[in-house]
Design an enzyme around this catalytic site. Structure first.
Site, PDB file in Angstrom:
ATOM      1  N   ASP A  56       0.867  -1.172   0.000  1.00 20.66           N
ATOM      2  CA  ASP A  56       0.000   0.000   0.000  1.00 20.66           C
ATOM      3  C   ASP A  56       0.911   1.232   0.000  1.00 20.66           C
ATOM      4  OD1 ASP A  56      -1.707   2.110   0.535  1.00 20.66           O
ATOM      5  OD2 ASP A  56      -2.784   1.093   2.155  1.00 20.66           O
ATOM      6  N   HIS A  57       0.898   1.975  -1.127  1.00 15.28           N
ATOM      7  CA  HIS A  57       1.833   3.102  -1.263  1.00 15.28           C
ATOM      8  C   HIS A  57       1.502   4.249  -0.314  1.00 15.28           C
ATOM      9  CE1 HIS A  57       5.234   4.810  -3.090  1.00 15.28           C
ATOM     10  NE2 HIS A  57       5.026   4.433  -4.333  1.00 15.28           N
ATOM     11  N   ARG A  58       0.321   4.238   0.291  1.00 14.36           N
ATOM     12  CA  ARG A  58      -0.011   5.269   1.281  1.00 14.36           C
ATOM     13  C   ARG A  58       0.780   5.059   2.570  1.00 14.36           C
ATOM     14  NH1 ARG A  58      -6.330   4.303   1.628  1.00 14.36           N
ATOM     15  NH2 ARG A  58      -5.418   2.250   2.054  1.00 14.36           N
TER      16      ARG A  58
END
Length: 416
Positions: free
Chosen positions: A383-385
Site C-alpha cells: 500500500d503506497h499510502r
C-alpha cells in the site's frame, strides 16, 4: 417478553445472508440457545440461536431468501402477547442490532467450540435411506453445489459427495446431471453469486480501487531450505509444509522490519506490535484467510501444527469470525499449482501481502559453468499510502537472506 430475531452480522464484511433452513416452525416452543435456523454468511453456514424463550410466533423470511444484515426475520413471544408492534417496527433496534452482532463484536477473543453462541459448519442435507429402518444421516454440501442443484433440478439426496468428509461439491452435481442427461451439450449455467463470492467482489473492489498498490518481485534460491526440509522429514514424524516455513521466515523478516507490519489509518500509520499472518485458503466457491496469531512467539513446529488445523477447518467452513479477520500481513501460495509468479490484492487493514510462486529447477550460472538450481519467485504487494519502494525492497532482501540461509527458521523463538 417479545424477542425480535434479525439477520445476524457476524463479520465486518457481511452485508446480507441467506436463510438456508428453518429448524423451528411457527408455533414451536423455543428456549434461549435453541437453534432457529441455518444462515449462510459470506464465509460459512452457521447456526442462528435464539436469544429469548417463548414460541416462534412469526417467520418473515422464506428458506433460500437473501436479506440484509439487521433485518427482522422472525419474532419469538408468548402465545398471549401482541406481536403487531414488533412486526410494524421492522428494521433493527438497538437490542436487535446487538443480537445481530453476536460474538463478532467481541474483539480479540475467539470463542471455543464449547462456548461459542454460534457454530460454523457446512450446509447439510439428509440422504435417502436405503430402508425404512435405516437412521438418517446428514451429508455436508457446499453452497455452490446447492445453487447448481437448484438450477438443474437435481435432488441432492441422489448425489454422492466426493469432497472432504463426503461433502457434495459442484462437480458431483454436474457429474450426476450429465449422467442423468439433464445438461445438454454446450449448455451454459448461470449461478447467482454466493455470499462468499459477493464479499470477495466487494472487498477486492474496495481495495484495488482506492488503495494505490505497487509490487516488488525477487527470486530466491531454495536449495538449502529444501535440503533442510528433507532432513527434517527423515528425522521427525511431524509433517512440515512449505507454508509453515514461509510463515516463520516472514515472521522473522517482519520482526526486523516493523515498518512493514502496519496499516494506513487516514492521518496516521498504525504499527502493529503483534504479528498476525493470514494464509489464503482456496475453497469450492471462493477463499478464506485464517489468521495465525502472535507468530513471533511461536516455534516452527507450533506454526506448522496451528496452520494445519486452521487450514483444515477453513476448508470445512468451521472457522469462527475471529479466526479469519484482522491479519496484519498475509501470504498466498499458488506454487503447488505450478504458478511461477502472480500479484496478490491487499486486504485492508494490511499494508503488505506476499504472493509465493512455484519452486522450479532452472539453469543457474556458477562462475563460468551452468548448474541446475531450485529457484522461487515472490512478489510483495504494498500500500503506497503506508509504504515506499525502498522499505519493501529491504524487507524482501531480508526475507531472501533468511530463506537462502534457513537454519534460523528452525531455531526456537526469541533466539534469532
Amino acid at each position: 417478553m417479545i424477542t425480535r430475531v434479525v439477520m445476524p452480522k457476524l463479520t465486518d464484511t457481511m452485508e446480507e445472508g441467506v436463510v438456508v433452513a428453518w429448524k423451528k416452525q411457527e408455533g414451536d416452543p423455543v428456549m434461549a440457545g435453541d437453534v432457529l435456523a441455518e444462515i449462510e454468511t459470506d464465509k460459512a453456514v452457521m447456526d442462528l440461536e435464539a436469544f429469548g424463550s417463548g414460541f416462534l410466533r412469526k417467520i418473515l423470511v422464506n428458506e433460500g431468501e437473501t436479506v440484509k444484515a439487521g433485518r427482522l426475520i422472525a419474532v419469538i413471544a408468548e402465545l398471549d402477547e401482541d406481536i403487531a408492534p414488533a412486526l410494524e417496527a421492522g428494521g433493527s433496534s438497538p437490542s436487535s442490532e446487538a443480537q445481530a452482532a453476536g460474538v463478532a463484536k467481541e474483539e480479540g477473543r475467539s470463542p471455543s467450540p464449547a462456548t461459542a453462541p454460534s457454530s460454523m459448519r457446512p450446509e447439510t442435507v439428509p440422504p435417502m435411506p436405503d430402508t425404512a429402518t435405516q437412521p438418517v444421516t446428514r451429508v455436508p454440501i457446499s453452497p455452490r453445489a446447492r445453487q447448481t442443484a437448484q438450477a438443474l433440478g437435481v435432488n441432492l439426496a441422489d448425489v454422492r459427495g466426493t469432497g472432504p468428509d463426503g461433502t457434495i461439491v459442484e462437480r458431483d452435481v454436474l457429474a450426476y446431471a450429465h449422467q442423468q442427461r439433464r445438461v445438454p451439450p454446450g449448455a451454459t449455467i448461470e449461478h447467482p453469486l454466493s455470499q462468499m463470492r459477493k464479499a470477495i467482489a466487494r472487498v477486492t473492489t474496495q481495495s484495488k480501487g482506492p488503495v494505490p498498490h505497487f509490487y516488488l518481485t525477487m527470486e530466491i534460491a531454495m536449495d538449502h531450505l529444501e535440503q533442510l526440509r528433507r532432513q527434517w522429514k527423515s528425522l521427525s514424524p511431524e509433517p512440515l509444509s512449505h507454508t509453515a516455513m514461509f510463515v516463520r521466515a516472514v515472521t522473522l523478516a517482519l520482526m526486523r522490519h516493523p515498518e512493514i507490519n502496519v496499516s494506513f489509518a487516514g492521518e496516521s500509520i498504525r504499527y502493529h506490535t503483534a504479528i498476525d499472518i493470514g494464509i489464503a485458503v482456496a475453497l469450492d466457491d471462493g477463499l478464506v484467510t485464517p489468521v495465525l496469531r502472535n507468530c513471533a512467539e511461536k516455534s516452527l513446529t507450533e506454526i506448522a501444527r496451528e496452520a494445519s488445523d486452521l487450514i483444515a477447518r477453513a476448508r470445512a467452513k468451521q472457522l469462527t469470525p475471529a479466526e479469519y479477520s484482522e491479519a496484519t500481513f498475509s501470504i498466498s501460495n499458488l506454487g503447488e499449482y505450478g504458478v511461477e509468479n502472480f500479484l496478490a490484492v491487499l486486504m485492508p487493514p494490511q499494508a503488505a501481502a506476499l504472493a509465493i510462486g512455484a519452486i522450479q529447477s532452472v539453469p543457474v550460472a556458477d562462475g563460468e559453468t551452468l548448474k541446475v538450481g531450485r529457484r522461487m519467485k515472490v512478489t510483495l504487494s504494498c500500500d503506497h499510502r503506508a509504504l515506499d519502494g525502498a522499505q519493501g525492497a529491504k524487507f524482501l532482501q531480508t526475507l531472501k537472506s533468511i530463506l537462502e540461509h534457513p537454519l534460523e527458521i528452525f531455531l526456537p523463538p526469541n533466539t534469532c
